[in-house]
Design an enzyme around this catalytic site. Sequence first.
Site, PDB file in Angstrom:
ATOM      1  N   ASP A 322       0.801  -1.225   0.000  1.00 45.95           N
ATOM      2  CA  ASP A 322       0.000   0.000   0.000  1.00 45.95           C
ATOM      3  C   ASP A 322       0.831   1.272   0.000  1.00 45.95           C
ATOM      4  O   ASP A 322       0.427   2.276  -0.589  1.00 45.95           O
ATOM      5  CB  ASP A 322      -0.951   0.001   1.209  1.00 45.95           C
ATOM      6  CG  ASP A 322      -2.119  -0.959   1.023  1.00 45.95           C
ATOM      7  OD1 ASP A 322      -2.325  -1.431  -0.115  1.00 45.95           O
ATOM      8  OD2 ASP A 322      -2.827  -1.228   2.007  1.00 45.95           O
ATOM      9  N   TYR A 410      -9.629  -0.728   2.676  1.00 43.92           N
ATOM     10  CA  TYR A 410      -9.197  -0.809   4.075  1.00 43.92           C
ATOM     11  C   TYR A 410      -8.906   0.563   4.673  1.00 43.92           C
ATOM     12  O   TYR A 410      -8.387   1.437   3.985  1.00 43.92           O
ATOM     13  CB  TYR A 410      -7.948  -1.673   4.210  1.00 43.92           C
ATOM     14  CG  TYR A 410      -8.266  -3.053   4.714  1.00 43.92           C
ATOM     15  CD1 TYR A 410      -8.676  -3.248   6.024  1.00 43.92           C
ATOM     16  CD2 TYR A 410      -8.182  -4.163   3.887  1.00 43.92           C
ATOM     17  CE1 TYR A 410      -8.981  -4.509   6.497  1.00 43.92           C
ATOM     18  CE2 TYR A 410      -8.498  -5.427   4.353  1.00 43.92           C
ATOM     19  CZ  TYR A 410      -8.893  -5.598   5.659  1.00 43.92           C
ATOM     20  OH  TYR A 410      -9.210  -6.852   6.120  1.00 43.92           O
TER      21      TYR A 410
END
Lengths: 672, 672
Positions: A322, A410
Amino acid sequence: MFGLVLAIFSITSAITAKSNPHPLDPLSPTELAAVRSAVLASGHVVPPLPISFHYVGLDEPDKPDVLSHISATVTSGGTIFLRHAFVIARAGGLSHEFRVDITNTSAPFVLSHGIHGGHGFPMFTTEEQVAVGALLPKYPPFVQSVRRRGLAITNVGCGVFSMGWFGDNDARRLAKMQCFVTSTTANFYARPLEGVTLVVDMEAMAIVSYTDRAVYTVPKAEGTDYRAGKAGPPFNGPLPAPGVVVQPEGKGFHIDGHVVRWANWEFHVGFDMRAGTVISAASVHDTDANVWRRVLYRGFVSEVFVPYMDPEEEWYFHTFMDAGEYSLGVSAVPLQRGADCPANAVYLDGYYADADGKPVKSEDVICVFERYAGDVAWRHTEVGGAGEPFAEVRPEVTLVVRMVVTVGNYDYTLDWEFKTVGSIKTVVSLSGILEMKAINYTHVDQIKEDVHGTLISENTVGVYHDHYITYHMDLDIDGTENSFVRNTIVPKRNSGIRATGGALTPRRSYWTVVSEVNVNGAPADLLFVNPSKKTKIGNRVGYRLISAGATATSLLVDDDYPQRRASYTKKQVWVTPYNKSEKWVSGLYAEQSTGDDNLAAWTKRNRKIKDEDIVLWYTVGLHHIPYQEDFPVMPTMSGAFELRPSNFFEKNPLIRTSPPGNSPNCSCSVGG
Amino acid sequence: MFGLVLAIFSITSAITAKSNPHPLDPLSPTELAAVRSAVLASGHVVPPLPISFHYVGLDEPDKPDVLSHISATVTSGGTIFLRHAFVIARAGGLSHEFRVDITNTSAPFVLSHGIHGGHGFPMFTTEEQVAVGALLPKYPPFVQSVRRRGLAITNVGCGVFSMGWFGDNDARRLAKMQCFVTSTTANFYARPLEGVTLVVDMEAMAIVSYTDRAVYTVPKAEGTDYRAGKAGPPFNGPLPAPGVVVQPEGKGFHIDGHVVRWANWEFHVGFDMRAGTVISAASVHDTDANVWRRVLYRGFVSEVFVPYMDPEEEWYFHTFMDAGEYSLGVSAVPLQRGADCPANAVYLDGYYADADGKPVKSEDVICVFERYAGDVAWRHTEVGGAGEPFAEVRPEVTLVVRMVVTVGNYDYTLDWEFKTVGSIKTVVSLSGILEMKAINYTHVDQIKEDVHGTLISENTVGVYHDHYITYHMDLDIDGTENSFVRNTIVPKRNSGIRATGGALTPRRSYWTVVSEVNVNGAPADLLFVNPSKKTKIGNRVGYRLISAGATATSLLVDDDYPQRRASYTKKQVWVTPYNKSEKWVSGLYAEQSTGDDNLAAWTKRNRKIKDEDIVLWYTVGLHHIPYQEDFPVMPTMSGAFELRPSNFFEKNPLIRTSPPGNSPNCSCSVGG
């Protein structure tokens, strides 16, 4: 986990200069604009060749210079320092690296220019993710796939999924796209258009491959929306009473530019496109010695690796990095006042560069607040002794620096918690939406094979996955040269001989501590000590690492491609000698990386870490087996670790604190 | 860790009857008085034979009766139930067990009487610890030892130390005593009279053995006192701003008798002499189904085992069982308002019997408060989708039930935290004073041998030790019959064959979950499931066990005496079939026990635990290597575990909660 992006509002207005510039200050809007001018004017990328900025950040001065500035500030009110930026830009199919001098923002200039020759690519830009998404509705095979499922193209939204690296030698900068039915629910991820995958060339802005492998039932929209307006009324969920922290004497911290001072702590809060919050130059005040003592030179989240555990065509490549692929700083969201942070928080903005190199303001992206959780810092009730029975109790108050990063589905709440006892605790809290797989089953009893996840709703599997949040922690415990010490707890049989630690008593066993520099197995306290500093009675000055849950390490086989890229995830703790360029655990170019420039690769050089300037890399790891409670949005799960003074102070540093005064019972306590 | 005791004020006045009596209510003062009358009148112990009460507690009704009462309360407003007490008293050198009917407190009677024939003794009473302490100043050899060290007898205080069991067959109820110089500091434990140990007969109230093995330097008083008046002014310790939680709409919980109702929780709070706080009949409300669902039938701390790691004469027997030897309930201290618990807490009293059997009131011994720690229950920011970007965030509020137990030097803050998501989290926070050993060294460099601890101050060693806090958790997940399931995380190589879970993709490995009833090694989710209850889509209804640090297990050799007594401390998790009499993990008679009646002994019977009424025993374990910061009083260290719904609810139970309203910004937020 994958990128979906907000429209970007570029800003051009300069903000006022900070009262006390610091060599680790993040790039200001003015500085970001100066970087852009210098790069465009440099001649290295000749217009009209399009250029896109993928990373622009502070190229911080060398550590000795920063440290001498900080100490000079203390004695003489500051020194002059140079301001440099580091840039990764794409142009002509190449990754260009620039170092830019922006000390004078009116006359910035490029110090150096290079072309990245190795594997991997910089992070995706927001703009290119938006642009590539616009290709799909015009792509006939995709339109046909959507129609085949009885859906309208306007009801479908897609996201850019990094595709990792699986051994191929394709030199193109590629990504995959997968899609969802989005018209009937605000839960973007709940209704996957399972079976359809596109490969896009991020450079050519073209679809290069298309697969419609199989048609699956699209999960129903009902029950997927979690917005208050859709989930209720009635709001018949659990209802605690509202509560708010009141500080009758005001806040206990002060922010001067990017420097935060609170209780016995002083530290610098920066913001970086890739890492988000960066904590620097954290020092703790030693009351007895009346000196500031260094603890952490620089700490930040270096990578968030999230591999999914489904080997199937649509899922095998879901092995996200990420930070290195999507940028945590760019993904940091404006914090909701009174919800993401309590009412007593203050908010800081962040700035980064958009693809055009122009400054973007991220409003309210960091909050700082004093935390009153109702815990106790220390206590004792004494009923023995010569005097009357008594109790001494000191309530715990901590300072939290918080950022929330939403990378697609998320949401990571990333806290730095400073404690008066001298501890720094980092907490990762996971919420948001699971990555879900559409499946034709509506009941567990129908499932005979491994579906690689939990049926969490009808036609919906929450796919098994891991989270590895790796922190770069450049600890400088009471100075730069440190050692990593393992206080191993060793079981002993009682020898009965005093010289070997035994005694002639009926006790048959005990444990003792063997202190070793460096690592092995067995229960132990892990410490960072300064070998040149001792307490008055001779203990090595140090900080101890304490894990608080979330100690999972990767279970992928060593020769699997995602594991080669994130090979550092097989161990919780790594220690390396400090090297200014070793910031990114997954490598500077993480997107489509091959693992040749990650932490595990660096450490093969087997460098000296005893009595050196060393860096701790700590991974908070979670194996996530989804459960139905994680649907349609996940209740928070947390993992943490703490660095705690251990023979750093001569004694408990909280002894000379006064007990709580009248405040808890003051008239401000209304309605309680 | 060892007993030092407050003067006891017996109370005789009855308090008013509770509005809604509950079969699990602890014994009221009236009931305690009735127990005493019945025992004294029973003729089993004929006066003037002296009798001392060591344990008086509720002998709770059988589980089906309690459950039917609870459900009857819901439908018809209550049923009649019998009230029984269980008593352990010492008389004539024997441990007498009584069961007493106190349903009619005006006419109580003994139901049964027996004599304990096995090993071990009941907990020490406060009175006998005080009485035995009075023997020492009159004991010439001791007076001489004190004089030999240049001290006055009036400057010395002593404590009763349980002596464990080391293989001998002495049938006497013995204890050891060790002493401290107490006149010059309020820190009772900081100045040990090292080398002197007495053995006392607790029954005969006589000194039976005396050793003055060696003279050690008594550590200096300077720097040991931690009372605010002695440590400061100046209060130059770290200074966060005072803060107080204000609840503009009042508290969110209601206490009816001993039943607490808050948000989606309902549970009963009891108080027991040995265990302290007992949480019973905890049920969580299922909003969607609009039913209360059972989670925990009864939970409490069953034992606190604290073995020290010094085999020397004065230390080898320091292997305390704080619940079974000293009573956690009796050791629970009055909570300091605004310090031990925040300003928004309410306080509950506890009652127990003194040695004479008379009721004693423990004031403010439990507090209950809503915790506003600034955390988030769930959140998501969505930038994809058809509509505008949005963020939904729900702040976390939890309910804490707290007790602080001070057993001599150590202070345990024991929290039960209830979360709206359905979790029950138990947190142990350790503070207080280390057990310290006097030594002649003043600097680490002088030490050449194993001193079994850390030199934490001049002439002072903080001795290595462990803490094992074992919880009895009778989980009844959605009903009584439960199974313990291990969702083991199993690494897999990608076979490339779909039928075996593989796929023809470049991915080489993944992990999957193998669900097994019962235990083994490897990473796993541990669950308690109800095999007869499934979610609508077919998952087994369950709760998951999550460790949050503090997972140490004992390193003593299996044949060492303390390890035989606490043999259960080699594993974190035990599961047994429910048996009303199996409450005390270390055995009913833990003092001088031999390990023949502990959890590990019971489980040798290898009883069925699948689809049964089962009990979880969980041990929070810490290896404690002391550091200088732990002197003169320890900053808090915590360990915890959480039981979290996992396919218990159909979906996230917090979806239908409204976002925070105006309260966080209301006018009550003064001074912030």
